[in-house]
Design a protein around this motif. Structure first.
Motif, short mmCIF file in Angstrom:
data_model
loop_
_atom_site.label_atom_id
_atom_site.label_comp_id
_atom_site.label_asym_id
_atom_site.label_seq_id
_atom_site.Cartn_x
_atom_site.Cartn_y
_atom_site.Cartn_z
N THR A 145 -0.33 -16.86 63.17
CA THR A 145 0.62 -15.60 62.82
C THR A 145 0.22 -15.30 61.32
O THR A 145 0.35 -14.13 60.71
CB THR A 145 1.98 -16.09 63.01
OG1 THR A 145 2.42 -17.03 61.88
CG2 THR A 145 2.24 -16.44 64.16
N MET A 202 2.96 -6.62 59.23
CA MET A 202 1.90 -6.02 58.78
C MET A 202 2.33 -4.62 57.94
O MET A 202 1.37 -4.42 57.10
CB MET A 202 1.04 -5.76 60.03
CG MET A 202 0.28 -6.74 60.66
SD MET A 202 -0.98 -6.27 61.95
CE MET A 202 0.32 -5.92 63.20
N HIS A 203 3.20 -4.01 58.31
CA HIS A 203 3.34 -2.78 57.73
C HIS A 203 3.90 -2.90 56.37
O HIS A 203 3.84 -1.83 55.62
CB HIS A 203 4.08 -1.68 58.38
CG HIS A 203 5.63 -2.14 58.67
ND1 HIS A 203 5.70 -3.35 59.32
CD2 HIS A 203 6.66 -1.59 58.01
CE1 HIS A 203 7.24 -3.45 59.19
NE2 HIS A 203 7.90 -2.41 58.46
N LYS A 204 4.30 -4.12 55.81
CA LYS A 204 4.47 -4.31 54.53
C LYS A 204 3.56 -5.14 53.44
O LYS A 204 3.91 -5.39 52.41
CB LYS A 204 5.99 -4.75 54.38
CG LYS A 204 7.17 -4.11 55.12
CD LYS A 204 8.42 -4.62 54.92
CE LYS A 204 9.47 -3.92 55.46
NZ LYS A 204 10.95 -4.36 55.60
N ALA A 232 -5.99 -12.24 56.35
CA ALA A 232 -7.16 -11.62 56.41
C ALA A 232 -6.93 -10.07 55.81
O ALA A 232 -7.74 -9.67 55.31
CB ALA A 232 -7.64 -11.25 57.82
N MET A 233 -5.73 -9.63 56.38
CA MET A 233 -5.30 -8.20 55.63
C MET A 233 -5.05 -8.29 54.22
O MET A 233 -5.63 -7.40 53.67
CB MET A 233 -4.19 -7.64 56.29
CG MET A 233 -4.40 -7.55 58.06
SD MET A 233 -3.09 -6.88 58.92
CE MET A 233 -2.73 -5.16 58.14
N TRP A 242 -8.24 -8.75 52.29
CA TRP A 242 -9.27 -7.36 52.35
C TRP A 242 -8.43 -6.67 51.18
O TRP A 242 -9.05 -6.02 50.50
CB TRP A 242 -9.01 -6.76 53.85
CG TRP A 242 -9.47 -5.40 53.70
CD1 TRP A 242 -10.63 -4.93 52.99
CD2 TRP A 242 -9.33 -4.36 54.67
NE1 TRP A 242 -11.02 -3.76 53.59
CE2 TRP A 242 -10.18 -3.29 54.43
CE3 TRP A 242 -8.35 -4.36 55.72
CZ2 TRP A 242 -10.06 -2.26 55.29
CZ3 TRP A 242 -8.37 -3.03 56.69
CH2 TRP A 242 -9.02 -1.99 56.39
N SER A 300 11.40 -14.96 56.10
CA SER A 300 11.43 -14.64 57.46
C SER A 300 11.10 -13.18 57.30
O SER A 300 10.90 -12.39 56.30
CB SER A 300 12.79 -14.61 58.03
OG SER A 300 13.72 -14.00 57.22
N ILE A 301 10.81 -12.35 58.43
CA ILE A 301 10.25 -10.85 58.54
C ILE A 301 11.70 -10.36 58.08
O ILE A 301 11.26 -9.18 57.28
CB ILE A 301 9.85 -10.64 60.09
CG1 ILE A 301 8.81 -11.27 60.47
CG2 ILE A 301 10.05 -9.08 60.06
CD1 ILE A 301 7.46 -10.96 59.85
N ALA A 302 12.69 -10.68 58.45
CA ALA A 302 14.06 -10.09 57.68
C ALA A 302 13.87 -9.93 56.22
O ALA A 302 14.67 -8.86 55.81
CB ALA A 302 15.24 -10.74 58.32
N ALA A 334 -2.77 -16.05 59.87
CA ALA A 334 -4.36 -15.52 59.50
C ALA A 334 -4.36 -14.25 59.58
O ALA A 334 -5.14 -13.67 58.96
CB ALA A 334 -5.17 -16.27 60.84
N ILE A 335 -3.38 -13.52 60.60
CA ILE A 335 -3.66 -12.17 60.44
C ILE A 335 -3.24 -11.40 59.21
O ILE A 335 -3.87 -10.75 58.71
CB ILE A 335 -2.68 -11.61 61.61
CG1 ILE A 335 -3.23 -12.25 63.17
CG2 ILE A 335 -2.28 -10.11 61.82
CD1 ILE A 335 -2.10 -12.13 64.46
N THR A 339 3.19 -12.86 60.09
CA THR A 339 3.36 -11.44 60.54
C THR A 339 4.30 -11.48 61.71
O THR A 339 4.75 -10.34 61.93
CB THR A 339 1.97 -10.87 60.84
OG1 THR A 339 1.37 -11.60 61.84
CG2 THR A 339 1.01 -10.40 59.74
N THR A 340 4.78 -12.61 61.98
CA THR A 340 5.91 -12.66 62.75
C THR A 340 6.51 -14.34 62.67
O THR A 340 5.64 -15.20 62.23
CB THR A 340 5.52 -12.53 64.25
OG1 THR A 340 6.75 -12.96 65.07
CG2 THR A 340 4.58 -13.28 64.64
N ASP A 341 7.76 -14.33 63.13
CA ASP A 341 8.50 -15.71 62.84
C ASP A 341 8.62 -16.44 64.16
O ASP A 341 8.89 -17.44 64.61
CB ASP A 341 9.88 -15.51 62.38
CG ASP A 341 10.16 -14.56 61.35
OD1 ASP A 341 9.20 -14.75 60.17
OD2 ASP A 341 11.13 -14.02 60.91
#
Lengths: 587, 587
Positions: free
Chosen positions: A433, A396-398, A439-440, A443, A356-358, A435-436, A422-424
């Motif tokens: 959610t 994303m920021h992590k 891709a990052m 990269w 989870s994001i948390a 693929a974002i 990137t989100t739950d």
């Protein structure tokens, strides 16, 4: 032709044919690529793309699932003279399994360290170079590789040196000679994995073989068989004998079946025998959750979603039940010795990945990562190839921190991540959610992306979900290759964009990742054949087609003469920018 | 209830009800939110989420498309005493259009500069705060806002100051009083736009109204009507009178219809009259391609895909045909005066945006961007609200540069981007190629993301495509909010993750962006009602469910006592990490 009773999709993709390139060091290797032929009006050569689909998309090949694929690597393996038939044949099989002669290391890493360029290495070098020789002069280099060392051209020696350094692996079990070698590493094209496999609740052997063939048709570079139900061994045998791509597994799943699903009843001996059984079948890489150490488990106690890796949770339960350190961790050297004798690559599992994001980038995750780095060095010391699994759910920021920590703690061993999501909040859309994030992180340096299908969190993927997942991840991997500045990656983008601008609809479809869907979507509103030649589409209609108008603009600009326009502006004291005809500004 | 002959989707979303919050400065405003009720076993309060769907999802409201929506802003607008009925009523309509009294500026920017907090401003302040007061203490701030100034709590004064500074806009034409105000700015939640509209080839009024209602049901914050066929005015009227969200248009499309599609025949007068016609109808923002200057057109001559903006190509053709500067550029001040009299916001169009990876960040694009910055200052000098449109097709490594250049050249006016698509090779999946770019540029500071549907490049989106596009972009916008560290954004992720971990399947569905799809996917393999309570799913089956095992692990850890384990480790000289029970380590 498809003479099998197990139905799988064969036939070539539209306007495509399979071509092969031979080696120089190893003249008998035949590296497959897909050539897409454009409309004559394009006056462009065929576009060559990386092709993971094996003989299934070659109409000249007679496919028989019951026979299995040709064993293309068998000669290469035997020619090295370092394997022998195994005595521990437990199951009826047409091919006696091989294993290393006593003491021999038969891994690509061992050969690379010895300075040997194997056929496998030359094969992947040729494969990685699709489009390169042409592309570099045309497009130059344009990208940010975040420190990756992507060469202009991949030589067999470069492949060898990357494998020797542990920065890349070729998962290629000596008992899976049907596989067409591929490479996983930060300095090569980003690869994708598709998970298949039945569960206790659903699906059969024929379905899984069909899903494997379907997944590679659309571009999966490796396939993991995550079956957990009955009949695991047999399903895997069917998959392996018909798989031209490396096959990965999570051996603890089968071990758990052997103890009727009671995690506490697992033993090192049962696990070890399972490893040997799978290594003899030809599994190319094992996910081993040896980083889930007893002391890390309490770190997950206050997590929102606890432990979400199946293997991780099984091992955590075992550790707690026995109040003992993980037998995977304690017997890791012995596991290495098995992998070394068959060249099974490690995929060191992230049993404590966040679900989870948390829970992203928490103490449990990073504690395990450091242990995976420690295990990497042990595996390398025993000539074993290693990649490292990564999360999971990460905002994303992590994401960058994950990549940086992995590079740091795991000495640049290839990273292999699941998404990350990137989100739950979007079950049913977790291919997107994730693929974002994929891709990052691709990269930033991840070498292989494990797909996530729309069914993630909800159920087992069916055939449609497998295709959606694979296409979505091909997008993520290709977007990453473009951003890294991979030589030649932009060729296909440019070809499709030229086709788009020229209203070569069929070329646009054929060059796309999914020609069938592109064509079907177009035909929904403009079904007639004539519309395939139309210089507009239903989005804007003829009057508003920017591309049509843009052609007129370009024609008008050329007819009326940039010279005249430039002159007019100069008279008025304005700068007239005309890079199209630089000589004009001097007139 | 739905008493209309034009069928649109009403009914509430599952387990959801519409609630309203009143203002303090303006007690009569009623700001809508959606409350999602969880299963009693969760013992958690309702989860409140931002709600753009208008009265359609409120079962207490009797919807009649023929009547239009209640004109909630009419009193607010009239109370300012700065508008009068327009004399130029050309079409039969029940409501005489308003315009500013002579010389008056009726824009939110003018009021903000005058220190006035309008009902619109308080409305959006309340709306932006969904989940904030609860969230900040619970989750703290966690994110990287790339220099954005996202406040802990949005006050009406903060809204006013952001609008006054030009960093945010409230698109709210005085003739669209049916709209529920929303704000677009870098320091607020990332918004999404859905494009609808017929073309000469396809679709009708009823279809477009239905698409608008459908788009906002799933979360579109604004809707652009890009109709290009016949009957544009009438379709727009139906849409506006039934739209609770701001409506944007590209007026040049209608102007071109008036000259039978011959771009060269366009005149300033025809365009001006079209602006007034649309401003009187209530269009909230206009895309104006005034940055496509004659001198930039040759910069596109060598592009792979030329000019891909319809408006941009129309203006380029006009400029070349007449060898004259764009009439949009030359008459920009007069356009401002029209916008000022109705409060139509500018969406300064990027007519030269790249249409392929090859053309990204090129001289044409950035030349136009600088002109958009120049026009922004002119619009601001006339009290007009402005946002700036952005690309298009951009590989990942060039996305940040777009945001940075926009902030620099356009003085922090809100950025509004189409995607960007991060590769050209996946027609049929461009919602995904672009969601990757959209999430990233949203994180970097883009205020609103224009959706891309699966039909992009292939045809007009149908209802299903609209939904897929909206959900995909809600994912991108939310992923961006999370990464920016928006207070409260993570509430919904955490709630759904807790539901997932607790096997509250219905809660997981209801909290998701698309409950219908999540539930349908689950039911494909586990259809029976009892399975909604199952402590596993078909992905892994009961024996391999990591979440179930993880619960056992947590229970076991608690039962056996972390204390005991900690002691054991300490005896062996190992560090036993137990943040769950910090007091234990002292015992």
């Amino acid at each position: 032709m498809n003479a099998t009773t197990v139905p799988v999709t064969t036939t070539a993709l539209p306007a495509s044919r399979k071509v092969h390139t031979s080696g120089v060091l190893h003249p008998d290797i035949k590296v497959p690529m897909r050539a897409i032929t454009l409309h004559p009006s394009a006056r462009e050569p065929d576009v060559f793309v990386y092709d993971s689909s094996g003989p299934y998309t070659d109409p000249r090949v007679n496919i028989s699932i019951e026979q299995g694929l040709p064993r293309i690597r068998e000669r290469w393996i035997r020619a090295r003279n370092d394997v022998e038939s195994s005595s521990s044949v437990k199951f009826p099989t047409r091919h006696a399994p091989l294993r290393a002669k006593a003491g021999a290391a038969v891994t690509q890493l061992a050969y690379a360290r010895a300075g040997i360029i194997t056929p496998e290495m030359e094969f992947v070098a040729i494969r990685e170079n699709v489009g390169r020789s042409r592309a570099v002069p045309a497009n130059g280099r344009d990208g940010n590789s975040w420190g990756a060392n992507v060469p202009e051209y991949v030589t067999p020696e470069f492949v060898r040196s990357e494998i020797a350094a542990g920065r890349a692996i070729i998962p290629a079990n000596i008992n899976h000679p049907e596989s067409e070698p591929m490479i996983i590493g930060r300095n090569f094209l980003v690869k994708i994995n598709a998970n298949i496999g039945n569960s206790a609740v659903t699906s059969s052997m024929a379905e899984e073989v069909d899903k494997m063939v379907w997944a590679i048709r659309w571009g999966a570079d490796t396939v993991m068989d995550l079956s957990t139900g009955r009949n695991i061994h047999n399903i895997r045998e069917w998959i392996l004998r018909n798989a031209p791509v490396p096959i990965g597994t999570v051996p603890i799943y089968q071990a758990l079946e052997k103890v009727d699903g009671v995690a506490e009843a697992l033993t090192w001996e049962i696990f070890r025998d399972t490893l040997i059984e799978q290594a003899e079948q030809g599994v190319d890489y094992f996910t081993i959750h040896a980083g889930v150490r007893l002391q890390y488990i309490p770190l997950t106690a206050n997590r929102v979603t606890g432990i979400v890796s199946r293997g991780g949770s099984i091992m955590a339960k075992w550790c707690l039940a026995h109040h003992k350190e993980s037998f995977l961790y304690e017997h890791f050297e012995e596991i290495c010795d098995i992998c070394r004798a068959y060249d099974v690559s490690f995929s060191l599992g992230d049993g404590l990945r966040p679900g989870s994001i948390a829970d992203a980038n928490d103490a449990a995750q990073f504690a395990e990562l450091r242990t995976l780095g420690e295990l990497t060095k042990i595996a390398w010391s025993r000539d074993c190839q290693v990649m490292i699994e990564g999360p999971g759910h990460v905002p994303m920021h992590k994401i960058k921190e994950n990549m940086d920590e992995q590079l740091k703690h795991c000495s640049e061993a290839p990273f292999y991540t699941l998404g990350p999501l990137t989100t739950d909040i979007a079950p049913g859309y977790d291919h997107i959610t994730s693929a974002i994030g994929a891709a990052m992180i691709g990269w930033f340096g991840t070498a292989m992306l494990c797909y996530v299908t729309p069914k993630e969190h909800l159920g087992l993927p069916n055939r449609d979900d497998v295709k959606t997942g694979v296409i979505t991840y091909k997008i993520a991997a290709h977007a990453a290759d473009l951003a890294k500045g991979h030589p030649g990656a932009r060729d296909r983008d440019d070809a499709i964009s030229r086709a788009r601008f020229d209203f070569r609809w069929e070329d646009q479809f054929n060059l796309s990742l999914d020609p069938d869907t592109a064509c079907a979507f177009h035909d929904e509103t403009m079904p007639r054949e004539a519309h395939k030649l139309a210089h507009f589409c239903s989005m804007c209609g003829p009057k508003f087609c920017s591309m049509r108008i843009s052609h007129e603009v370009q024609a008008a600009a050329r007819e009326s003469g940039m010279n005249e326009m430039a002159l007019k502006f100069r008279e008025r004291g304005e700068i007239y920018i005309d890079p199209a005809q630089p000589e004009a500004s001097a007139s």
